[in-house]
Enzyme design. Structure first.
Site, PDB file in Angstrom:
ATOM      1  N   THR A 266      26.305 -12.768 -31.133  1.00 19.21           N
ATOM      2  CA  THR A 266      26.224 -14.175 -30.743  1.00 19.21           C
ATOM      3  C   THR A 266      26.248 -15.120 -31.928  1.00 19.21           C
ATOM      4  O   THR A 266      26.531 -16.301 -31.774  1.00 19.21           O
ATOM      5  CB  THR A 266      24.909 -14.409 -30.000  1.00 19.21           C
ATOM      6  OG1 THR A 266      23.845 -13.971 -30.857  1.00 19.21           O
ATOM      7  CG2 THR A 266      24.857 -13.620 -28.710  1.00 19.21           C
TER       8      THR A 266
ATOM      9  N   GLU B  62      23.991 -17.521 -21.090  1.00 18.18           N
ATOM     10  CA  GLU B  62      24.291 -17.157 -19.712  1.00 18.18           C
ATOM     11  C   GLU B  62      24.859 -18.283 -18.858  1.00 18.18           C
ATOM     12  O   GLU B  62      25.587 -18.023 -17.900  1.00 18.18           O
ATOM     13  CB  GLU B  62      23.032 -16.554 -19.082  1.00 18.18           C
ATOM     14  CG  GLU B  62      22.794 -15.202 -19.739  1.00 18.18           C
ATOM     15  CD  GLU B  62      21.445 -14.568 -19.494  1.00 18.18           C
ATOM     16  OE1 GLU B  62      21.368 -13.648 -18.692  1.00 18.18           O
ATOM     17  OE2 GLU B  62      20.464 -15.003 -20.127  1.00 18.18           O
TER      18      GLU B  62
HETATM   19 MO1  MOS Z   1      20.790 -10.995 -20.496  1.00 16.87          MO
HETATM   20  S1  MOS Z   1      21.505 -10.214 -18.737  1.00 16.87           S
HETATM   21  O1  MOS Z   1      19.190 -11.307 -19.940  1.00 16.87           O
HETATM   22  O2  MOS Z   1      20.783  -9.825 -21.695  1.00 16.87           O
END
Ligand code: MOS
Length: 700
Positions: free
Chosen positions: A462, A661
């Site tokens: 990330t 997310e």
């Molecule tokens: Mo995320 S599905 O909480 O790694």
């Protein structure tokens, strides 16, 4: 300090980018560990029953084979909440693909060959593996994942639905999906007395180490996890999975370091998946679009060993204002592997249903779907009654509409044609809760003007370590290149996982706190660093407890333009545009990459991803990337992510909400809504495959 430009909010390149592209960055399986041997699992070929005997003789006769492990010859583990971790602890078979034995050998190939020579006798029992809505064992769980209640209601939804002048009542389905991160799960385990070291593909070095220590009955700190680099996870590496436990058991059994690496096929049984859902959504509304009732029911599966209920209806509780609401989960426990977290568990499938239903309601009312969402904007969180710490859904919708060119859209479905293609556009909202967990961090000033920051964060691709270095640089008032940031090791102390979009929010809080403490100590010494250096440590437990009561969520709006081939039913996504409100964006470069990654996974969810279960065998038949389709470059054409400049003082010192997310939430609905606009037929079942589109558009 004030003379330096802030680096938070900039767009520096990943500090580990060079290491990664040159192959120098080490992933779990790549650590040189002398004297290591290899373990290969033997997986159950029945879905339910018992192992009567494991015949390892033929395997043991093969060259280089050291041991055949089964439930009779490995260490006893302590019970865990996650029964999946009880690897080789009993002869029971709970699902097809479960580890029922394993071979340890001096080479990887030798272990693999020997595993295929192990014969297992079973006492097979009837299995039940189909999520069928008529099953009498379906029940209403009290709790869903992440602490959400199973069922919530207020007002009287049934009466309001009956009385509503407009409404929707539709059933949507989403399939089981597999996270399939680029780096397959891998572990190297070795014991030194009662301490265990794991090089592990891991989203949660400290939390996993704690869980494994409990499993083996070891003291806190006796398990050390190293996860300097992890190649994605999407939830599948957020808690320990059976292969990690197998490696530790095998290493203990043979007294040598043991390596395990999942093949892509093994992963489909052993590292979790997203539950399939069957969701019914009923909406009631006044003719001006204001909702009078939201009713959302989600049927899902879990294994018989673990009651895991994904929080699929949670977002329907806080998304729009409504005086009457009923939202419930129902669960069926089957002879299947336990489903678990996959990117935006709950919100991703749940918002497909809600945001599709909102589009259907817009058509029922003859109202613009952007406006429908705007008129249902709540002043307070409809479920909790709490104020939102910040809520910029409307800003996202308006900015998205402007950037996308939504104005003047002709809502008529199935009327725009370019040659063989039907063209349509769609919109959906996104949301994801702001979770935060306490974290610790250490910062050290070294004599030559360098600083070292240590935190058991995980950078799973990330850019987390870069973002944390930026935070540290600003707090310490030095350029980023004077900072060494060390993450990915459990020895750095308590820290939450790279999961639930809470990593940067939680870790940056500890990093900023510890750097401020170090600056204070330095100030007391007039800036003089003693020869041995100067160290500070921080823990945010009390800071979290002192937070005000707010409803904290990220929001977003996604707009899609699709083309649908009139003959084949193929859907092409011409444009996907997202605008997000996710607090302060620490690093524009890595944040954009996160949003685009989430949206791409949303494309994948909309058009491709579906695990196919064979009810006769109780297992997924498409267990590789040739048959389990995920979006590839050709599926992603025009894709853009933007964000609102959002300032929220009720989050954490850096003002971060979390972005991992929210990008996948709503994407599939925006695409499905665009497919309706293009074709005039509603796609309520994911993925939107060619055959489904053809079945809906070709009557002949
Ligand atoms: Mo995320 S599905 O909480 O790694």
């Amino acid at each position: 300090m004030t003379t330096l430009d802030k680096v938070v909010g900039g767009a520096p390149a990943r500090i580990d980018g060079r290491e990664k592209v040159t192959g120098a960055a080490r992933y779990a399986y790549e650590y040189p560990v002398p004297n290591a041997v290899y373990v290969w699992p033997v997986q159950a070929t029945i879905a339910r029953g018992r192992v009567c005997a494991v015949h390892g003789g033929a395997a043991l006769a093969l060259p280089g084979v050291i041991a055949v492990l089964n439930s009779g010859n490995v260490s006893r583990l302590h019970p865990a909440d996650d029964a999946e971790l009880a690897v080789l602890q009993s002869a029971d078979v709970a699902y097809r693909g479960q580890i029922v034995a394993a071979v340890v050998a001096s080479t990887l190939e030798g272990a693999r060959e020997a595993a295929s020579a192990v014969r297992v006798d079973y006492d097979e029992q009837e299995h039940d593996v189909v999520l069928s809505p008529g099953n009498p064992r379906i029940f209403s769980p009290r709790k869903a994942n992440a602490g959400f209640p199973g069922t919530v209601h207020w007002g009287d939804a049934e009466s309001a639905l009956a009385a509503a002048p407009a409404g929707v009542d539709a059933t949507y389905t989403t399939p089981a999906e597999h996270a399939s991160p680029m780096e397959p799960h891998a572990t190297i385990a070795f014991w030194e007395g009662e301490t265990l070291t794991l090089y592990n593909a891991d989203q949660a070095p400290w939390m996993s180490a704690t869980a494994i220590a409990a499993l083996f009955g070891l003291a806190d700190g006796a398990v050390s996890i190293v996860a300097d680099h992890t190649g994605g996870g999407f939830g599948s590496k957020a808690v320990p999975r059976p292969p990690t436990v197998l490696a530790a058991l095998a290493a203990r059994a043979v007294g040598r370091p043991v390596k395990v690496a999942m093949t892509r096929q093994q992963m489909f049984s052993l590292v979790s998946y997203r539950t399939p859902t069957v969701q019914r959504v009923r909406l009631g509304a006044e003719l001006d679009g204001r909702l009078t009732a939201v009713w959302h029911d989600a049927l899902q599966q879990s294994s018989k060993r673990v009651e895991y209920t994904e929080q699929t209806v949670a977002a329907s509780r806080m998304m729009y204002a409504t005086p009457n609401s009923h939202t419930a989960h129902r669960l069926l426990q089957l002879d299947v592997p336990t489903p678990s977290w996959m990117r935006a568990p709950g919100e991703a499938p749940g918002m497909f249903a809600l945001e599709s239903a909102m589009d259907e309601l817009a058509y029922a009312l003859g109202m613009d779907p952007v406006e429908l969402r705007i008129v249902n904007e709540p002043a307070l969180d409809p479920e909790s009654g709490l104020p939102f710490s910040s809520r910029n859904l409307i800003a996202c919708l308006r900015e998205g509409a402007a950037r996308f060119g939504w104005a003047g859209r002709d809502p008529a479905p199935g009327v725009r044609r370019q040659g063989r293609w039907l063209v349509g556009t769609g919109v959906a909202s996104s949301t994801y809760p702001v979770f935060t967990m306490a974290s610790t961090a250490t910062a050290r000033a070294e004599p030559m003007g360098r600083f070292v920051v240590e935190i058991a964060a995980a950078d799973i691709g990330t850019g987390a370590r870069t973002a944390l270095a930026q935070v540290a640089a600003d707090e310490l008032g030095v350029p980023m290149d004077q900072i060494t940031i060390l993450v990915g090791r459990s020895v750095f102390g308590p820290a939450p996982f790279a999961g639930g979009s809470m990593g940067t929010a939680s870790w940056s809080w500890a990093v900023s706190k510890v750097c401020r403490a170090l600056v204070r100590e330095l100030d007391e010494r007039s800036g003089v660093v003693p020869p041995e250096g100067l160290q500070a440590r921080a823990d945010t437990t009390e800071d979290l407890a002192a937070q005000g009561r707010f409803s904290r969520h990220s929001f977003g709006a996604q707009f899609a333009e699709v083309k649908v081939d009139v003959d084949s039913g193929q859907v092409r996504i011409e444009r996907l545009l997202g605008v997000f409100a996710a607090g302060r964006i620490v690093n524009a470069r890595t944040a954009r990459s996160q949003f685009l990654g989430g949206m791409t996974m949303g494309i994948s969810m909309a058009l491709h991803e579906a695990l196919q279960l064979d009810p006769r065998f109780g297992d997924f038949t498409n267990h590789d990337l040739a048959t389990y389709h995920i979006a590839s470059n050709a599926d992603v054409r025009g894709i853009e992510a933007h964000w609102i400049d959002e300032h929220d003082d009720e989050l954490n010192p850096v003002g971060v909400k979390g972005i991992g997310e929210v990008g996948i939430v709503g994407t599939a609905a925006a695409i499905a809504n665009a497919v309706f606009h293009a074709t005039g037929s509603r796609q309520r079942d994911l993925p939107i495959t060619l055959d489904r589109v053809r079945a809906a558009t070709h009557t002949g």
